[in-house]
Design a protein around this motif. Sequence first.
Motif, PDB file in Angstrom:
ATOM      1  N   ALA A  64      19.813 -86.531 -48.243  1.00 35.48           N
ATOM      2  CA  ALA A  64      19.416 -85.204 -47.750  1.00 35.48           C
ATOM      3  C   ALA A  64      19.576 -85.088 -46.230  1.00 35.48           C
ATOM      4  N   GLU A  65      19.702 -86.202 -45.535  1.00 32.85           N
ATOM      5  CA  GLU A  65      19.775 -86.157 -44.066  1.00 32.85           C
ATOM      6  C   GLU A  65      21.180 -85.831 -43.559  1.00 32.85           C
ATOM      7  N   GLU A  66      22.151 -85.957 -44.450  1.00 27.82           N
ATOM      8  CA  GLU A  66      23.548 -85.625 -44.114  1.00 27.82           C
ATOM      9  C   GLU A  66      24.021 -86.334 -42.841  1.00 27.82           C
ATOM     10  N   ILE A  67      23.897 -87.638 -42.839  1.00 34.14           N
ATOM     11  CA  ILE A  67      24.385 -88.406 -41.687  1.00 34.14           C
ATOM     12  C   ILE A  67      25.545 -89.303 -42.133  1.00 34.14           C
ATOM     13  N   HIS A  68      26.222 -89.878 -41.148  1.00 38.27           N
ATOM     14  CA  HIS A  68      27.189 -90.934 -41.421  1.00 38.27           C
ATOM     15  C   HIS A  68      26.719 -92.175 -40.703  1.00 38.27           C
ATOM     16  N   TYR A  69      26.919 -93.303 -41.323  1.00 34.86           N
ATOM     17  CA  TYR A  69      26.383 -94.510 -40.696  1.00 34.86           C
ATOM     18  C   TYR A  69      27.169 -95.770 -41.057  1.00 34.86           C
ATOM     19  N   PHE A  70      26.843 -96.809 -40.280  1.00 32.34           N
ATOM     20  CA  PHE A  70      27.439 -98.142 -40.409  1.00 32.34           C
ATOM     21  C   PHE A  70      26.284 -99.122 -40.460  1.00 32.34           C
ATOM     22  N   THR A  71      26.418-100.188 -41.233  1.00 32.99           N
ATOM     23  CA  THR A  71      25.371-101.200 -41.163  1.00 32.99           C
ATOM     24  C   THR A  71      25.883-102.580 -41.544  1.00 32.99           C
ATOM     25  N   GLU A  72      25.001-103.571 -41.384  1.00 38.20           N
ATOM     26  CA  GLU A  72      25.351-104.952 -41.708  1.00 38.20           C
ATOM     27  C   GLU A  72      24.566-105.377 -42.935  1.00 38.20           C
ATOM     28  N   THR A  73      25.248-106.016 -43.868  1.00 37.62           N
ATOM     29  CA  THR A  73      24.542-106.495 -45.053  1.00 37.62           C
ATOM     30  C   THR A  73      25.277-107.717 -45.601  1.00 37.62           C
ATOM     31  N   ASP A  74      24.923-108.163 -46.801  1.00 40.31           N
ATOM     32  CA  ASP A  74      25.679-109.288 -47.348  1.00 40.31           C
ATOM     33  C   ASP A  74      26.301-108.892 -48.685  1.00 40.31           C
ATOM     34  N   VAL A  75      27.042-109.813 -49.304  1.00 41.96           N
ATOM     35  CA  VAL A  75      27.840-109.441 -50.482  1.00 41.96           C
ATOM     36  C   VAL A  75      26.985-109.055 -51.686  1.00 41.96           C
ATOM     37  N   SER A  76      25.680-109.365 -51.665  1.00 45.15           N
ATOM     38  CA  SER A  76      24.849-109.065 -52.833  1.00 45.15           C
ATOM     39  C   SER A  76      24.827-107.568 -53.136  1.00 45.15           C
ATOM     40  N   VAL A  77      25.093-106.753 -52.111  1.00 45.34           N
ATOM     41  CA  VAL A  77      25.032-105.306 -52.289  1.00 45.34           C
ATOM     42  C   VAL A  77      26.010-104.842 -53.386  1.00 45.34           C
ATOM     43  N   ALA A  78      27.122-105.532 -53.505  1.00 42.63           N
ATOM     44  CA  ALA A  78      28.162-105.092 -54.443  1.00 42.63           C
ATOM     45  C   ALA A  78      27.874-105.495 -55.880  1.00 42.63           C
ATOM     46  N   GLU A  79      26.777-106.231 -56.099  1.00 43.78           N
ATOM     47  CA  GLU A  79      26.466-106.660 -57.468  1.00 43.78           C
ATOM     48  C   GLU A  79      25.741-105.573 -58.244  1.00 43.78           C
ATOM     49  N   ASP A  80      25.382-104.502 -57.575  1.00 41.31           N
ATOM     50  CA  ASP A  80      24.596-103.451 -58.198  1.00 41.31           C
ATOM     51  C   ASP A  80      25.384-102.139 -58.079  1.00 41.31           C
ATOM     52  N   GLY A  81      25.961-101.694 -59.200  1.00 44.77           N
ATOM     53  CA  GLY A  81      26.826-100.507 -59.192  1.00 44.77           C
ATOM     54  C   GLY A  81      26.102 -99.268 -58.697  1.00 44.77           C
ATOM     55  N   GLU A  82      24.836 -99.113 -59.106  1.00 46.39           N
ATOM     56  CA  GLU A  82      24.083 -97.927 -58.700  1.00 46.39           C
ATOM     57  C   GLU A  82      23.879 -97.920 -57.177  1.00 46.39           C
ATOM     58  N   LEU A  83      23.620 -99.109 -56.635  1.00 43.44           N
ATOM     59  CA  LEU A  83      23.442 -99.225 -55.187  1.00 43.44           C
ATOM     60  C   LEU A  83      24.735 -98.848 -54.458  1.00 43.44           C
ATOM     61  N   CYS A  84      25.857 -99.304 -55.009  1.00 43.69           N
ATOM     62  CA  CYS A  84      27.156 -98.970 -54.387  1.00 43.69           C
ATOM     63  C   CYS A  84      27.390 -97.463 -54.437  1.00 43.69           C
ATOM     64  N   ASP A  85      27.068 -96.837 -55.554  1.00 45.98           N
ATOM     65  CA  ASP A  85      27.228 -95.373 -55.665  1.00 45.98           C
ATOM     66  C   ASP A  85      26.370 -94.680 -54.618  1.00 45.98           C
ATOM     67  N   LEU A  86      25.119 -95.140 -54.512  1.00 43.41           N
ATOM     68  CA  LEU A  86      24.194 -94.513 -53.558  1.00 43.41           C
ATOM     69  C   LEU A  86      24.659 -94.710 -52.123  1.00 43.41           C
ATOM     70  N   LEU A  87      25.233 -95.879 -51.846  1.00 42.91           N
ATOM     71  CA  LEU A  87      25.761 -96.130 -50.497  1.00 42.91           C
ATOM     72  C   LEU A  87      26.783 -95.066 -50.139  1.00 42.91           C
ATOM     73  N   ALA A  88      27.730 -94.869 -51.055  1.00 40.47           N
ATOM     74  CA  ALA A  88      28.796 -93.899 -50.805  1.00 40.47           C
ATOM     75  C   ALA A  88      28.219 -92.491 -50.658  1.00 40.47           C
TER      76      ALA A  88
END
Length: 448
Positions: A249-273
């Motif tokens: 809802a904030e309508e921003i664009h951003y960059f961040t640092e994380t590790d590869v575990s993020v890609a193990e969760d499809g819903e999380l990847c969708d939400l990231l995008a």
Amino acid sequence: MKIGLIAMSGVRVKSAELAELGVTLPGFIRRGKVIASLPSLGLLTVAGLTPAEHEVSYIEVADLVNAPAFPDFDLVGISSMTAQIHEAYKLADLFRGRGARVVMGGLHVSQLPEEALGHADAVVRFGAEGVWPRVVRDAAEGRLERIYEGARNDVFAPGIYARPRFDLLAGREYNRVTVQTSRGCPRGCEFCAASLRITSQFNQKPVELVIEEIRAAKQQVKRPFFEFADDNTFLNARWSKEFLRRLRAEEIHYFTETDVSVAEDGELCDLLAESGCRQVLIGLESPRGNDLEGMDPAGWKRRKAPRYRAVMDALQGRGVSVNGCFILGLDSHTPETFGEVLEFVRGSGLAEVQYTVLTPFPGTPLYGRLKAEGRLLKEEFWDSCTLFDVNFRPKNMSVGELEEGLKWLFRETYSREETKTRARGFLAQARGGRTVEAGAAGLGARGD
Ligand code: B12
């Protein structure tokens, strides 16, 4: 009191040749220019913690150099990273010479408070949270102590947390703003010199507070691009999903640092995008799992290496680019490693790449180990802690081979042509929502 908070900004490379490469290679300098203009979130936080009766100014050191008159303050706060510590000390000497009391804080002086006391009246170790109001009071009453220790845990708890003073950025030219969503990282990599060195455990900011900070920053800086100043943002799936849903809802664009575990969760990847994430920076460190042996106490990174290709596909196929970071000079690395890394990078489809040299920052377990093994090139090398300069004797190659290998990788990877190829590859992948062709993938990630 009049309080001046002085931020040291800019990007540093000591090796003249690498600096030269840096200014000429398009793929490298693009990000270098962008990030060098970030404000100091540490000092905006210190400003937020300052009792309201005091007058606070936030100054970039570059502005100080160009100022028509040198400002006078009763109390000066200076932040510290290792690479610029000598400049920070000079600045401290200068202000003290003009009668101000100087307090230093931040990553470097948290590790080496005694060194800093040669230049500052007082040093704050760890977070400013939980201690800065006392430091200010003591300064006002003329009874500053030498060393203060701030909070190392629960730094976002009520009574300790204060919102950073984003209003101090109003009217300035920043187009990027940092917001911190967490402090520390439980992986505990041997080389890490980031905020895990000033925290005793991983601290996550309540979602509501992060959203409030983002809104506060948006009021001061027109349509800012956000960078989350975290070591590892998406470790906790429940927190992450709640946060990313709110972020949409904030309508921003951003960059961040994380590790590869993020890609193990499809819903999380969708939400990231969906939440406006443009890029995640991930420490892949080395393409071969064997190189990662012993890097973190639990052996987590070594176990994840075989999944690297899948991680890039999961994120980049959804339009979130991956900035893959590689560390050169690990103990198992040989002169052949540079070619293997380049082959992996070319085949991986990575949108962006960052190479750094293994760097023994003071206070890290890596520093302790290399010192004990007699492998540090000098006793004191702080101004070379740039992540691009070699400060130790590698195990399976010479210092010269490491330096040359790094320069070779820079030239090969950041040339105009390769930079364009990576950008085009990413765009095609993002548009098609598909993976990079296996044939073009070369090595792929290897677990051996
Ligand atoms: C944003 C950022 C920058 C910005 C900084 C902008 C600025 N004007 O300060 C820019 C892009 C300029 C930058 C440059 C560099 N950076 Co940088 N950067 C970061 C990043 C991503 C976030 C830092 C941050 O905002 N943290 C959040 C704040 C809230 O935490 P904090 O600063 O530690 O502040 C808290 C405490 O330390 C303390 N505190 C801090 N300052 C003060 C001052 C006082 C008076 C007091 C009381 C307390 C206090 O209180 C604060 C609140 O608790 C980190 C990586 C990361 N993920 O954290 C790397 C990081 C800090 N950078 C790093 C490096 C190596 C560099 C460069 C050398 C890279 C290069 N080759 O040029 C340069 C050095 C620049 C310099 N001035 O020396 C290393 C530093 C390691 C170290 N121990 O020194 C880090 C950890 C990344 C890494 N890969 O290891 N960087």
